[in-house]
Design a protein around this motif. Structure first.
Motif, PDB file in Angstrom:
ATOM      1  N   GLU A  64      18.237   8.770  10.899  1.00 22.15           N
ATOM      2  CA  GLU A  64      16.870   8.120  10.852  1.00 22.15           C
ATOM      3  C   GLU A  64      16.195   9.030  12.348  1.00 22.15           C
ATOM      4  O   GLU A  64      15.021   9.202  12.182  1.00 22.15           O
ATOM      5  CB  GLU A  64      16.684   6.716  11.039  1.00 22.15           C
ATOM      6  N   GLN A  65      16.937   8.737  13.324  1.00 17.44           N
ATOM      7  CA  GLN A  65      16.329   9.602  14.791  1.00 17.44           C
ATOM      8  C   GLN A  65      15.996  11.144  14.264  1.00 17.44           C
ATOM      9  O   GLN A  65      14.916  11.475  14.800  1.00 17.44           O
ATOM     10  CB  GLN A  65      17.030   9.392  15.589  1.00 17.44           C
ATOM     11  N   TYR A  66      16.956  11.836  13.675  1.00 16.95           N
ATOM     12  CA  TYR A  66      17.086  13.168  13.602  1.00 16.95           C
ATOM     13  C   TYR A  66      15.943  13.644  12.419  1.00 16.95           C
ATOM     14  O   TYR A  66      15.165  14.471  12.897  1.00 16.95           O
ATOM     15  CB  TYR A  66      18.194  13.598  12.894  1.00 16.95           C
ATOM     16  N   ASP A  67      15.661  12.637  11.510  1.00 13.58           N
ATOM     17  CA  ASP A  67      14.366  12.764  10.658  1.00 13.58           C
ATOM     18  C   ASP A  67      13.077  12.829  11.474  1.00 13.58           C
ATOM     19  O   ASP A  67      12.289  13.741  11.232  1.00 13.58           O
ATOM     20  CB  ASP A  67      14.425  11.818   9.513  1.00 13.58           C
ATOM     21  N   ARG A  68      13.050  11.895  12.368  1.00 10.76           N
ATOM     22  CA  ARG A  68      11.874  11.642  13.034  1.00 10.76           C
ATOM     23  C   ARG A  68      11.594  12.694  14.343  1.00 10.76           C
ATOM     24  O   ARG A  68      10.487  13.359  14.366  1.00 10.76           O
ATOM     25  CB  ARG A  68      11.854  10.374  13.913  1.00 10.76           C
ATOM     26  N   TRP A  69      12.706  13.288  14.825  1.00 16.90           N
ATOM     27  CA  TRP A  69      12.791  14.219  15.568  1.00 16.90           C
ATOM     28  C   TRP A  69      12.093  15.792  14.973  1.00 16.90           C
ATOM     29  O   TRP A  69      11.271  16.091  15.734  1.00 16.90           O
ATOM     30  CB  TRP A  69      14.235  14.650  16.228  1.00 16.90           C
TER      31      TRP A  69
END
Length: 303
Positions: free
Chosen positions: A60-65
């Protein structure tokens, strides 16, 4: 598609972004953007990420990144890409409906706090019975950064804030709720404000439009493409348009002890001060920012 383990590694991903940014930003700016993104999205302090290179984003964090960095790569300022900005010690919601808060506006906020100490102890004010609550008006509030900060600095004060943009007032309202402060928000074109619109104010603060249109060619595409033009520019032939209107109206809106503080164009501080003096204001002062540029003018209502 899920990212593989190497893509999820924070330090590796941050290095890739840094290499992308340095073609558009200075090295210092690039490093600062990477640090802010890493800390905001991963929750880890950047120095910890640099020491432990095995730390990874969640999916999820990577998608936001990826979503955020794509926006930045397309030229969007960091604050708009994140949907947030920082002002003094406050985190604020922002969007392209409002200007990104600037460091010089933080210095204006600090100067307002000092001036309020003078205003609140004025003998004429102290002789008022019953003593009214301090009243502060923020003209052209935008994100509400100044109004929210002042509401927290003076919790007993009545804070009013206006803007010509309904979208800006929506952002300011969100920021007031976020920081649990009460601000009276007013949709108003200050150039057309009735003389009787406000009454009994102790202080007026404003960061109005002050950049002549002729200076557009000197400005970054990141500003011109994303920040609201109406909050930036004034006609080349009348760069003091807003200061004149505000100063004239303020004579009927302020108490006899009241003060007016404005952020100004670094090349027009002297002209702004002269304008206020010509309108009878007293104790007109120009203050320099940390870059040694004349960016703040303050004055007190004529007796």
């Amino acid at each position: 598609m899920n990212a593989d383990y190497e893509q999820l590694q924070i330090f590796r991903t941050a290095k890739i972004l840094l290499s992308r940014l340095i073609s558009s930003y200075s090295l210092r700016e690039s490093e600062n953007i990477v640090r802010i993104l890493v800390e905001d999205i991963s929750g880890y302090p950047y120095h910890v990420v640099k020491m432990d290179k095995a730390l990874s984003f969640t999916q999820e964090q990577y998608d936001r990144w990826r979503d955020t960095t794509d926006k930045i790569a397309d030229g969007q300022p960091l604050q708009y890409a994140l949907g947030k900005a920082w002002f003094m010690d406050l985190e604020l919601e922002i969007s392209p409906k409002v200007l990104i808060p600037r460091p010089e506006t933080e210095e204006l906020a600090e100067r307002v706090v000092k001036t309020m100490g003078i205003v609140s102890t004025d003998p004429r004010r102290l002789s008022t019975s019953p003593l009214p609550k301090l009243q502060i008006l923020d003209i052209g509030t935008g994100s509400g950064c100044l109004a929210v900060y002042l509401a927290k600095a003076f919790p007993e004060a009545k804070i009013l804030a206006n803007d010509i943009s309904r979208g800006a007032l929506e952002i300011a309202e969100k920021n007031a709720r976020l920081h649990k402060v009460t601000i009276e928000l007013i949709l108003l074109d200050i150039l057309k404000a009735p003389r009787e619109k406000f009454k009994g104010l102790d202080l007026i603060v404003s960061n109005p439009p002050y950049i002549p249109f002729a200076e557009r060619s000197e400005m970054s595409d990141r500003i011109l493409s994303f920040e609201p033009e109406s909050a930036l520019f004034v006609p080349d032939g009348d760069p003091l348009l807003f200061y004149r209107s505000i100063a004239i109206s303020a004579r009927g809106w302020l108490q006899p002890w009241g003060a007016l503080l404005c952020e100004v164009h670094e090349d027009l501080a002297g002209e702004t001060a002269q304008l206020l003096q010509s309108l009878g204001y007293r104790q007109v002062e120009i203050f320099k920012d940390l870059q040694d540029k004349e960016r703040i003018v303050s004055a007190f209502l004529p007796s």
